[in-house]
Design a protein around this motif. Sequence first.
Motif, mmCIF file in Angstrom:
data_model
loop_
_atom_site.group_PDB
_atom_site.id
_atom_site.type_symbol
_atom_site.label_atom_id
_atom_site.label_comp_id
_atom_site.label_asym_id
_atom_site.label_seq_id
_atom_site.Cartn_x
_atom_site.Cartn_y
_atom_site.Cartn_z
ATOM 1 N N TYR A 126 0.836 -1.146 0.104
ATOM 2 C CA TYR A 126 -0.093 0.016 0.209
ATOM 3 C C TYR A 126 0.929 1.292 0.006
ATOM 4 O O TYR A 126 0.587 2.338 -0.806
ATOM 5 N N GLY A 127 1.913 1.380 0.831
ATOM 6 C CA GLY A 127 2.692 2.249 0.883
ATOM 7 C C GLY A 127 3.263 2.681 -0.540
ATOM 8 O O GLY A 127 3.458 3.894 -1.235
ATOM 9 N N ILE A 128 3.769 1.628 -1.400
ATOM 10 C CA ILE A 128 4.468 1.856 -2.510
ATOM 11 C C ILE A 128 3.109 2.595 -3.577
ATOM 12 O O ILE A 128 3.443 3.228 -4.353
ATOM 13 N N ALA A 129 2.206 2.081 -3.623
ATOM 14 C CA ALA A 129 0.917 2.450 -4.216
ATOM 15 C C ALA A 129 0.785 3.926 -3.763
ATOM 16 O O ALA A 129 0.627 4.576 -5.012
ATOM 17 N N ILE A 130 0.561 4.332 -2.771
ATOM 18 C CA ILE A 130 0.273 5.838 -2.490
ATOM 19 C C ILE A 130 1.473 6.556 -2.809
ATOM 20 O O ILE A 130 1.368 7.669 -3.637
ATOM 21 N N LEU A 131 2.520 6.238 -2.560
ATOM 22 C CA LEU A 131 3.665 7.221 -2.851
ATOM 23 C C LEU A 131 4.072 7.299 -4.148
ATOM 24 O O LEU A 131 4.464 8.183 -4.837
ATOM 25 N N GLY A 132 3.830 6.096 -4.879
ATOM 26 C CA GLY A 132 4.047 6.043 -6.354
ATOM 27 C C GLY A 132 3.217 6.859 -7.169
ATOM 28 O O GLY A 132 3.414 7.785 -8.012
ATOM 29 N N THR A 133 1.815 6.717 -6.687
ATOM 30 C CA THR A 133 0.846 7.842 -7.513
ATOM 31 C C THR A 133 1.024 9.212 -7.223
ATOM 32 O O THR A 133 1.001 10.033 -7.799
ATOM 33 N N ALA A 134 1.564 9.483 -5.716
ATOM 34 C CA ALA A 134 1.569 10.930 -5.497
ATOM 35 C C ALA A 134 2.967 11.347 -6.172
ATOM 36 O O ALA A 134 3.054 12.563 -6.915
ATOM 37 N N CYS A 135 4.016 10.598 -6.467
ATOM 38 C CA CYS A 135 5.240 11.055 -7.255
ATOM 39 C C CYS A 135 4.681 11.171 -8.621
ATOM 40 O O CYS A 135 5.269 12.247 -9.312
ATOM 41 N N PHE A 136 4.201 10.253 -9.101
ATOM 42 C CA PHE A 136 3.453 10.352 -10.744
ATOM 43 C C PHE A 136 2.618 11.650 -10.947
ATOM 44 O O PHE A 136 2.724 12.481 -11.773
ATOM 45 N N VAL A 137 1.906 11.845 -9.859
ATOM 46 C CA VAL A 137 0.981 13.241 -9.863
ATOM 47 C C VAL A 137 1.871 14.612 -9.841
ATOM 48 O O VAL A 137 1.732 15.334 -10.680
ATOM 49 N N VAL A 138 2.866 14.481 -8.960
ATOM 50 C CA VAL A 138 3.695 15.628 -8.963
ATOM 51 C C VAL A 138 4.364 15.957 -9.894
ATOM 52 O O VAL A 138 4.732 17.145 -10.629
ATOM 53 N N ALA A 139 5.056 14.715 -10.449
ATOM 54 C CA ALA A 139 5.826 14.880 -12.017
ATOM 55 C C ALA A 139 4.843 15.404 -13.055
ATOM 56 O O ALA A 139 5.358 16.358 -13.612
ATOM 57 N N LEU A 140 3.649 15.086 -13.363
ATOM 58 C CA LEU A 140 2.665 15.612 -14.216
ATOM 59 C C LEU A 140 2.507 17.000 -13.931
ATOM 60 O O LEU A 140 2.451 17.983 -15.066
ATOM 61 N N ILE A 141 2.425 17.479 -12.514
ATOM 62 C CA ILE A 141 1.785 19.062 -12.283
ATOM 63 C C ILE A 141 3.348 19.544 -12.764
ATOM 64 O O ILE A 141 3.054 20.882 -13.264
ATOM 65 N N VAL A 142 4.652 19.170 -12.360
ATOM 66 C CA VAL A 142 5.669 19.925 -12.919
ATOM 67 C C VAL A 142 5.889 20.036 -14.222
ATOM 68 O O VAL A 142 6.177 21.194 -14.761
#
Length: 238
Positions: A126-142
């Motif tokens: 679960y931690g990998i799923a949540i952190l991975g999604t957060a990193c993916f979203v942040v990269a898209l916003i950047v």
Amino acid sequence: MDKAFFYLGASMLDFSVLNSSFANPTWISIIYAFLLSFVLGTVLALIYVKTFRGLSYSLNFLHGLVLLPIVIAIAMQAIGDNVARGIGMIGALSLLRFRTNIKDPRDMFFIFASLAVGLASGVHAYGIAILGTACFVVALIVLQGSSFASGPQFDGLLRFNLSRSADEQRLVENVLEGQCRHFALATIREVGQGERLDFSYQIRLKPQATSAQLIEELGKVQSVRGLNFMNQESVIEV
């Protein structure tokens, strides 16, 4: 009955129950896996809509981004640590034929992100799923806010043909400079046995200009024929 619901709610809020093994998961961990797959898939669908730069997006594709992590999580829960199940699942999937043509590489990355979210949730990471999604979203916003990733965006493709005359071409370019913020020559070819030239321009209109005004101004050039303006995305195949 009230005590049963109380204990069930308490166990749902107790994250220690998620520490079950992948081979023998508890019902609570399975529920968490499916719920997390749905929530993170929805997050991916929302960020896809917010960062989409085309003219329209497919609702079926959005639904796929939400449903795909759940399907993958179900598959991973069903397979578990059983190698035979995994081989059987591969054999079953090989019978399917996906003929959807994905032209935009960006859509493919969203599909892989949904797959990864479903896989991570299915194996209780679960931690990998949540952190991975957060990193993916942040990269898209950047990328969405950065200047190097934006580039000049075009409103559509303008096509016309005119006589082979330098003066006529200069008049057309003057109209484009007056009505367009950006314009780039995409193709040029001979028509009418070389007597006329066919042009294709990618254009970005000025805020106060409209496509109807552009067509009207170009129509005033004497030799312009076959005016056609087609709205489309900035990346095109001509």
